[in-house]
Motif scaffolding. Structure first.
Motif, PDB file in Angstrom:
ATOM      1  N   ARG A  69     -17.600  -3.289 -16.157  1.00 25.34           N
ATOM      2  CA  ARG A  69     -17.941  -4.353 -15.212  1.00 25.34           C
ATOM      3  C   ARG A  69     -16.650  -4.808 -14.544  1.00 25.34           C
ATOM      4  NH1 ARG A  69     -22.526  -7.701 -14.749  1.00 25.34           N
ATOM      5  NH2 ARG A  69     -23.469  -6.796 -16.610  1.00 25.34           N
ATOM      6  N   THR A 121     -20.300   1.653 -19.947  1.00 26.51           N
ATOM      7  CA  THR A 121     -20.520   0.744 -18.823  1.00 26.51           C
ATOM      8  C   THR A 121     -19.285  -0.109 -18.632  1.00 26.51           C
ATOM      9  OG1 THR A 121     -22.886   0.663 -19.288  1.00 26.51           O
ATOM     10  CG2 THR A 121     -22.003  -1.093 -17.901  1.00 26.51           C
ATOM     11  N   GLN A 148     -21.902   2.588 -14.502  1.00 24.86           N
ATOM     12  CA  GLN A 148     -22.095   3.422 -15.683  1.00 24.86           C
ATOM     13  C   GLN A 148     -21.384   4.749 -15.459  1.00 24.86           C
ATOM     14  OE1 GLN A 148     -26.029   5.224 -16.430  1.00 24.86           O
ATOM     15  NE2 GLN A 148     -25.919   4.351 -18.478  1.00 24.86           N
ATOM     16  N   ARG A 160     -14.613  -2.926 -20.085  1.00 21.63           N
ATOM     17  CA  ARG A 160     -15.743  -2.456 -20.879  1.00 21.63           C
ATOM     18  C   ARG A 160     -16.821  -3.520 -20.987  1.00 21.63           C
ATOM     19  NH1 ARG A 160     -18.715   1.081 -23.619  1.00 21.63           N
ATOM     20  NH2 ARG A 160     -17.620   2.614 -24.890  1.00 21.63           N
ATOM     21  N   SER A 161     -18.093  -3.075 -20.884  1.00 18.20           N
ATOM     22  CA  SER A 161     -19.192  -4.034 -20.840  1.00 18.20           C
ATOM     23  C   SER A 161     -20.370  -3.478 -21.628  1.00 18.20           C
ATOM     24  CB  SER A 161     -19.580  -4.253 -19.372  1.00 18.20           C
ATOM     25  OG  SER A 161     -20.784  -4.961 -19.254  1.00 18.20           O
ATOM     26  N   GLU A 162     -21.313  -4.338 -21.934  1.00 19.63           N
ATOM     27  CA  GLU A 162     -22.571  -3.891 -22.528  1.00 19.63           C
ATOM     28  C   GLU A 162     -23.362  -3.116 -21.468  1.00 19.63           C
ATOM     29  OE1 GLU A 162     -21.557  -4.905 -25.971  1.00 19.63           O
ATOM     30  OE2 GLU A 162     -23.638  -4.259 -25.704  1.00 19.63           O
ATOM     31  N   PRO A 163     -24.195  -2.161 -21.896  1.00 22.74           N
ATOM     32  CA  PRO A 163     -25.021  -1.422 -20.930  1.00 22.74           C
ATOM     33  C   PRO A 163     -25.937  -2.368 -20.158  1.00 22.74           C
ATOM     34  CG  PRO A 163     -25.088  -0.368 -23.092  1.00 22.74           C
ATOM     35  CD  PRO A 163     -24.391  -1.672 -23.278  1.00 22.74           C
TER      36      PRO A 163
END
Lengths: 290, 94
Positions: free
Chosen positions: A22, A20, A29, A49-52
């Motif tokens: 952002r 994921t 995604q 890069r990010s948390e789902p």
């Protein structure tokens, strides 16, 4: 980029790789059956890069066929493009994701160019691709300014702060040696196709920059003199209309905004030549005097 | 420049967007074509005075007073600007 179509059905689906990202707070995604695609895109997009998330704004699929000699890209289940080179497929997804994020953030003013900052003031360098803007922005960053964004600058029009956008740098190979004297250091893994990973400047500060204080419109003449020339408000407005992607979409072509920006900024034409160091010194003298 | 061919009481086209800037200059945008033009401070004042009620000599007098120039210079500047504005279709037809 080259394109092609598959003649064979997709390979058996192994456990897919997912990530994921952002961009400008917009989550996307990416799902792929290829470790190579996953790793390459992740290096290129590392700063995003990010948390789902439960509901991404968009889902990309990158499917490798025929042992990675063919790539099918989809977005929201619809076919996007086919490629026969990994780097072209990765570059396309990177570009498409940026474009989709930008389209969702018309609450911000978009200007083609670069933006950097001192602790107290931000600087906008409007300009199109091909005039050495990225090279110059990197030179200034390596000389100590904080790079906020390159290629497209996103401006909050209530505070005139610039939203950081740590996109990897699209830079010509022949420009990289010119930045080595400024202290540019990178590994082969940081150089992906025509991109230099954003992480070469170290970790990015994600807080918005201080309010805009300077706007410099670059003019490149390799053998001409170096100078900062005043520019009238009206001429600066025309330049901003030329380099902004969305100013003209606003009521009255966005002209209500421009005087508010000009009231708080000093605008110049920056006449540059091939001497990157001298140009950087001139700009640093200006912005660090605040 | 043939000032006798210029309108006696020039009137700007109302649909043209006019935006003054903090330094006295201004931008004109023709909404039909999207074309944008920069006016210096002199031009910005002349544009604002082109409301169809003022004769060219009155506009020249206002310009001379504001910018401390001779009436002859002001008339020359106005004639040049009027010609350009007419070529750009920024004035109402006479």
């Amino acid at each position: 980029m080259s394109t092609a179509s598959a003649s064979s059905p997709p390979p058996p689906t192994a456990e897919p790789f997912q990530a994921t990202y952002r961009l400008l707070t917009v989550p996307f995604q990416v799902v792929t059956n290829s470790r190579d695609f996953y790793c390459t895109l992740d290096r290129l997009n590392a700063e995003f890069r990010s948390e789902p998330v439960l509901r991404p704004a968009g889902i990309y699929e990158a499917l490798a066929y025929e042992d990675g000699s063919l790539w099918e890209l989809t977005f929201q289940g619809e076919e996007l493009k086919w490629f026969d080179r990994l780097i072209d497929a990765v570059s396309y997804i990177e570009w498409h994701m940026c474009d989709q994020a930008i389209e969702r953030r018309h609450d911000l003013l978009h200007v083609h160019g670069a933006a950097l900052a001192t602790p107290h003031a931000s600087l906008l360098l409007p300009g199109t691709s091909g005039i050495g803007k990225t090279t110059f922005a990197l030179a200034l960053a390596l000389r100590g300014l904080r790079l906020l964004s390159d290629d497209v600058v996103f401006i909050h029009t209530d505070t005139w702060q610039v939203e950081p956008f740590p996109r990897s740098f699209h830079i010509h190979d022949d420009a990289l040696p010119r930045l080595v004297p400024f202290g540019l250091r990178y590994s082969p893994e940081d150089h992906i196709g025509a991109y230099l990973c954003a992480s070469v400047l170290g970790p990015w500060d994600r807080t918005p920059g201080p309010p805009l204080r300077y706007v410099l419109f670059p003019r490149l003449d390799p053998s001409g003199p170096l100078a900062l020339e005043p520019i009238s408000g009206a001429e600066a407005a025309l330049e901003l209309m030329k380099y902004s992607k969305n100013l003209r979409r606003l009521p009255r072509f966005g002209l209500d905004l421009v005087p508010r920006l000009l009231e708080r900024t000093t605008c110049y034409v920056l006449r540059r030549n091939d001497d990157l160091g001298a140009a950087a010194d001139l700009v640093l003298d200006l912005v660090q005097s605040t | 420049m043939n000032s006798a061919a210029l309108p006696d009481r020039p009137r700007r086209r109302s649909e043209v967007t006019f935006q003054p800037m903090p330094d006295g200059t201004a931008v004109l945008v023709d909404p039909a074509s999207g074309a944008a033009y920069a006016l210096n401070a002199t031009g910005a004042l002349v544009w604002q005075l082109c409301d169809g009620s003022r004769a060219l000599d009155d506009i020249a007098a206002a310009l001379a007073e504001r910018f401390d120039v001779t009436p002859a210079q002001a008339r020359h500047d106005i004639a040049a600007l009027m010609q350009t504005l007419r070529e750009l279709d920024m004035l109402e037809p006479t």
